[in-house]
Design a protein around this motif. Sequence first.
Motif, PDB file in Angstrom:
ATOM      1  N   THR A  63       0.837  -1.203   0.000  1.00 42.95           N
ATOM      2  CA  THR A  63       0.000   0.000   0.000  1.00 42.95           C
ATOM      3  C   THR A  63       0.869   1.247   0.000  1.00 42.95           C
ATOM      4  OG1 THR A  63      -1.822  -1.122   1.113  1.00 42.95           O
ATOM      5  CG2 THR A  63      -1.738   1.285   1.328  1.00 42.95           C
TER       6      THR A  63
ATOM      7  N   ALA B 118       2.092   1.963  -3.440  1.00 42.64           N
ATOM      8  CA  ALA B 118       1.021   2.509  -4.276  1.00 42.64           C
ATOM      9  C   ALA B 118       0.759   3.970  -3.931  1.00 42.64           C
ATOM     10  CB  ALA B 118      -0.247   1.680  -4.101  1.00 42.64           C
TER      11      ALA B 118
ATOM     12  N   LEU C 189      -8.224   7.025  -5.594  1.00 51.78           N
ATOM     13  CA  LEU C 189      -7.877   5.870  -4.765  1.00 51.78           C
ATOM     14  C   LEU C 189      -9.108   5.342  -4.042  1.00 51.78           C
ATOM     15  CD1 LEU C 189      -5.935   4.154  -2.777  1.00 51.78           C
ATOM     16  CD2 LEU C 189      -6.011   6.183  -1.349  1.00 51.78           C
TER      17      LEU C 189
ATOM     18  N   GLN D 154      -9.811   1.843  -1.181  1.00 54.10           N
ATOM     19  CA  GLN D 154      -9.229   0.715  -0.465  1.00 54.10           C
ATOM     20  C   GLN D 154     -10.320  -0.299  -0.160  1.00 54.10           C
ATOM     21  OE1 GLN D 154      -7.379   3.122   2.779  1.00 54.10           O
ATOM     22  NE2 GLN D 154      -5.494   2.135   2.073  1.00 54.10           N
TER      23      GLN D 154
ATOM     24  N   ILE E 267      -5.829   3.926  -8.137  1.00 51.26           N
ATOM     25  CA  ILE E 267      -5.233   2.971  -7.203  1.00 51.26           C
ATOM     26  C   ILE E 267      -6.361   2.181  -6.560  1.00 51.26           C
ATOM     27  CG2 ILE E 267      -3.853   2.660  -5.122  1.00 51.26           C
ATOM     28  CD1 ILE E 267      -2.506   5.383  -5.797  1.00 51.26           C
TER      29      ILE E 267
ATOM     30  N   ASP F 213      -6.502  -0.383  -3.909  1.00 45.63           N
ATOM     31  CA  ASP F 213      -5.731  -1.000  -2.840  1.00 45.63           C
ATOM     32  C   ASP F 213      -6.449  -2.224  -2.280  1.00 45.63           C
ATOM     33  OD1 ASP F 213      -3.564  -1.147  -1.006  1.00 45.63           O
ATOM     34  OD2 ASP F 213      -4.743  -0.080   0.510  1.00 45.63           O
ATOM     35  N   GLU F 214      -5.707  -3.283  -2.079  1.00 42.03           N
ATOM     36  CA  GLU F 214      -6.191  -4.582  -1.573  1.00 42.03           C
ATOM     37  C   GLU F 214      -7.202  -5.251  -2.499  1.00 42.03           C
ATOM     38  OE1 GLU F 214      -4.915  -6.555   0.428  1.00 42.03           O
ATOM     39  OE2 GLU F 214      -3.651  -5.279   1.659  1.00 42.03           O
TER      40      GLU F 214
ATOM     41  N   THR G 286      -3.112  -3.748  -5.541  1.00 40.07           N
ATOM     42  CA  THR G 286      -2.220  -4.254  -4.503  1.00 40.07           C
ATOM     43  C   THR G 286      -2.829  -5.484  -3.834  1.00 40.07           C
ATOM     44  OG1 THR G 286      -3.126  -2.991  -2.644  1.00 40.07           O
ATOM     45  CG2 THR G 286      -1.458  -1.889  -4.000  1.00 40.07           C
TER      46      THR G 286
END
Length: 176
Positions: free
Chosen positions: A17, A20, A36, A38, A105, A107-108, A139
Amino acid sequence: MEIGLIHIYCGNGKGKTTAAMGLGMRCAGRKNKVLLTQFLKDNNTGELVSIEKLNEYFHVVKGAPMKDWFNCLDKEGQEEVIKEHRDRFLSITKKAIDENYDLLILDETMAALNYGVLELDTVLEFLKNKPKNLEVVLTGRNPNQKLIDIANYVSEINPIKHPFEEGIPSRIGIEM
């Protein structure tokens, strides 16, 4: 961006993370638009506090905070997470396209895929049909081979040594 490529930051080590976010900060520093989200996180990380200060170029779409680890939720809780995450994936990818972002992005993403929260076919469809100028970062641990195949960058971060092994818990500002 003239050419938008696909990045994967994966592995069992600390820093996926953070890598990123660092790319996002670099991109925003050059006055490019960064978006972004998450998956499977609680919206309470130091990176998000820093990003809020870059809000002219770096934007965050927060999801519903996770109440517990996904696999610890009851069936109803898991179904709520799945619906919210799938809806958010569709809305954030649409936003990235409609508002001409330079970097997205996610994330996860790998954890969300590995738990069945997101659907692999949906993610692959987006990546195959994304605008040519949109850079995308995914990610998480254990990426599916189909994602590795479609990616332009795949960076694996693996631990050699970690303070958790010495009984040192996560620290605010370093691990969270």
